[in-house]
Design a protein around this motif. Structure first.
Motif, PDB file in Angstrom:
ATOM      1  N   THR A 385     -29.511   0.847  28.597  1.00  0.00           N
ATOM      2  CA  THR A 385     -29.274   2.245  28.978  1.00  0.00           C
ATOM      3  C   THR A 385     -27.802   2.617  28.811  1.00  0.00           C
ATOM      4  OG1 THR A 385     -28.941   1.603  31.298  1.00  0.00           O
ATOM      5  CG2 THR A 385     -31.158   2.273  30.660  1.00  0.00           C
ATOM      6  N   ASN A 386     -27.569   3.913  28.547  1.00  0.00           N
ATOM      7  CA  ASN A 386     -26.206   4.430  28.423  1.00  0.00           C
ATOM      8  C   ASN A 386     -26.024   5.561  29.423  1.00  0.00           C
ATOM      9  OD1 ASN A 386     -24.171   6.499  27.273  1.00  0.00           O
ATOM     10  ND2 ASN A 386     -23.726   4.648  26.115  1.00  0.00           N
ATOM     11  N   THR A 391     -22.593   1.501  28.450  1.00  0.00           N
ATOM     12  CA  THR A 391     -23.924   0.963  28.159  1.00  0.00           C
ATOM     13  C   THR A 391     -24.092  -0.367  28.868  1.00  0.00           C
ATOM     14  OG1 THR A 391     -23.690   1.943  25.959  1.00  0.00           O
ATOM     15  CG2 THR A 391     -25.577   0.507  26.303  1.00  0.00           C
ATOM     16  N   TYR A 402     -21.945  -4.777  31.128  1.00  0.00           N
ATOM     17  CA  TYR A 402     -21.545  -3.404  30.864  1.00  0.00           C
ATOM     18  C   TYR A 402     -20.460  -3.378  29.794  1.00  0.00           C
ATOM     19  CZ  TYR A 402     -23.781  -2.527  35.415  1.00  0.00           C
ATOM     20  OH  TYR A 402     -24.660  -2.453  36.448  1.00  0.00           O
ATOM     21  N   ASP A 404     -18.025  -0.322  27.133  1.00  0.00           N
ATOM     22  CA  ASP A 404     -17.841   1.022  26.589  1.00  0.00           C
ATOM     23  C   ASP A 404     -17.728   0.970  25.075  1.00  0.00           C
ATOM     24  OD1 ASP A 404     -15.341  -0.110  26.360  1.00  0.00           O
ATOM     25  OD2 ASP A 404     -14.306   1.377  27.593  1.00  0.00           O
ATOM     26  N   GLU A 406     -19.269   0.802  21.245  1.00  0.00           N
ATOM     27  CA  GLU A 406     -20.391   1.522  20.662  1.00  0.00           C
ATOM     28  C   GLU A 406     -21.511   0.555  20.298  1.00  0.00           C
ATOM     29  OE1 GLU A 406     -21.303   4.546  16.927  1.00  0.00           O
ATOM     30  OE2 GLU A 406     -19.247   4.305  17.670  1.00  0.00           O
ATOM     31  N   CYS A 409     -28.921   1.054  21.951  1.00  0.00           N
ATOM     32  CA  CYS A 409     -29.855   0.519  22.948  1.00  0.00           C
ATOM     33  C   CYS A 409     -31.096  -0.013  22.238  1.00  0.00           C
ATOM     34  CB  CYS A 409     -30.242   1.607  23.946  1.00  0.00           C
ATOM     35  SG  CYS A 409     -28.898   2.062  25.067  1.00  0.00           S
TER      36      CYS A 409
END
Length: 433
Positions: A385-386, A391, A402, A404, A406, A409
């Motif tokens: 999930t983002n 994400t 977790y 950040d 790119e 999913c």
């Protein structure tokens, strides 16, 4: 097209069952809408593991009735199986099912729309011996696919209502498991999670000729599968055959959820659990020795009737020795109709709450200690999930990661684990796997 909204309370098995019912409605031409929206039909799949599950189920039924007081409301699942009269007494309910005959859900709601009164289709679950096989019609909107292969439980732990809600063990046939797994992998799922009410009992109703290990092998035959994960499993059901698969096939996630329930032998006996702490401890030692990096998560119930402060303290002491990666802590919940509920030595709510708090503090520390062991290492993460540019996803040993960076999913990446963050670890993506 008529609109239908479905919602689920409780476990992953319930979630899977709701997805199969959603598929039946889609196949019949219904428009699936979010549960918060106004719909012509509402389906609530209930939970009854705790009294809180019962209460939430009632609240959601009433919420649906307020959203559209002219809608047909159908209620199914464990709560309606065990207490159908309580469900029928709630305003707006028109269809009541238990934990079987969900394959006829569309037929039942359409019948209710034509007729007056309440359609009660709750039968005797103790006489249900066949797995209700409803193939997935559409793929779930998630990144990990749950595949139900078993239903029912015959353990009769003294605190648990589930055997009365689900009936005897019922296993899905191997060919059906294989075909469903093929569909899931073809749809792009990288990980399949096998679920069941009493997963380790898989095959016992099929003459004992097939086992959970056979079901796992059937899924592992599917070309393109990247990960296989097991749902909750009783420790004493980790057979040598299954253990060998976990140890030898790298697609098998190094994560086992083995419910301990209590760290005191006296309490385990009173719970009608079929092991003691010494057996449980030896098994965990073996698993940790033979499966590097394995995560063992567990469930703990505190405040069981008759549990003394000394027994609770011994439980805390035993848990301290275990390297649990995650612990789900529950204060004992009295379930009408179970042997534990009839006991006169119930623990006061204030004591249960205080013990749960103490055990939860230990659980938080155990998780942090487990996560720290993997800082600086690079692991494979299936991102899910983002939220606002961050994400998150899971390693094969169930560490929540977790980032950040790119990512897409539903894909697996190699990630360097850098620091503790929220309930997991912050990571830096190094490559797509």
């Amino acid at each position: 097209m008529p609109k239908v909204a479905l919602t689920t309370l409780g476990c992953k098995v319930n979630q899977f069952e709701t997805e199969t019912m959603e598929g039946l409605f889609k196949k019949s031409g219904y428009d699936i809408v979010p549960f918060e929206e106004k719909a012509d039909f509402y389906v609530i799949n209930t939970c009854s593991v705790t009294s809180l599950g019962d209460r939430k189920s009632r609240q959601i039924i009433r919420r649906a009735q307020r959203t559209n007081d002219k809608a047909i409301i159908a209620v199914c699942g464990c709560y309606s199986q065990v207490h159908p009269e309580e469900i029928k007494a709630i305003e707006g309910v028109r269809v009541v099912l238990g934990t079987k005959e969900r394959s006829k859900i569309v037929e039942y709601v359409e019948q209710a729309a034509r007729e007056d009164g309440i359609l009660d289709e709750v039968g005797n679950i103790m006489e249900a011996y066949e797995f209700e096989d409803i193939p997935l019609y559409d793929m779930p909107q998630r990144t990990r696919a749950f595949l139900k292969i078993e239903d029912g439980c015959q353990n009769f732990c003294s605190y648990c209502i589930i055997p009365y809600a689900r009936g005897p063990v019922k296993s899905r046939h191997l060919d059906k498991i294989h075909s469903e797994a093929q569909k899931l992998v073809a749809a792009g799922f990288k990980e399949i999670v096998l679920t069941g009410i009493h997963l380790g009992a898989y095959g016992k109703d099929l003459g004992g000729e097939v086992t959970l290990a056979d079901a796992c092998r059937e899924v592992l035959k599917v070309e393109g599968l990247k990960r296989l994960r097991l749902g909750s499993l009783e420790s004493i059901e980790l057979s040598p055959d299954l253990f060998a698969l976990i140890r030898e096939d790298e697609r098998f996630c190094a994560h086992l959820h083995l419910p301990l329930q209590a760290g005191s032998d006296e309490v385990l006996k009173a719970m009608n659990r079929h092991y003691d702490t010494a057996e449980f401890g030896r098994l965990i030692e073996q698993v940790e020795r033979e499966v590097p990096g394995v995560a063992v998560s567990t469930d703990i119930i505190v405040g069981f009737p008759g549990e003394t402060e000394e027994q609770f303290a011994r439980g805390v002491e035993f848990v301290e020795k275990m390297n649990f990666s995650r612990m789900h802590v529950f204060p004992y919940s009295k379930r009408s109709g179970t042997p534990a509920a009839a006991r006169k030595d119930q623990i006061p709510e204030t004591v249960k709450k205080e013990r749960a708090h103490r055990m939860q503090e230990l659980a938080t520390r155990k998780t942090e200690e487990f996560h720290k062991n993997f800082l600086g290492k690079t692991m494979r993460v299936l991102f899910e999930t983002n939220t606002e540019g961050i994400t998150d996803g899971l390693t094969d040993n169930y560490i929540r990661v977790y980032t950040d960076d790119e990512v897409v999913c539903g894909e697996i990446y190699t990630v360097e684990l850098l620091k503790l963050y929220k309930d997991g670890v912050w990571g830096k993506v190094t490559s797509l796997w």
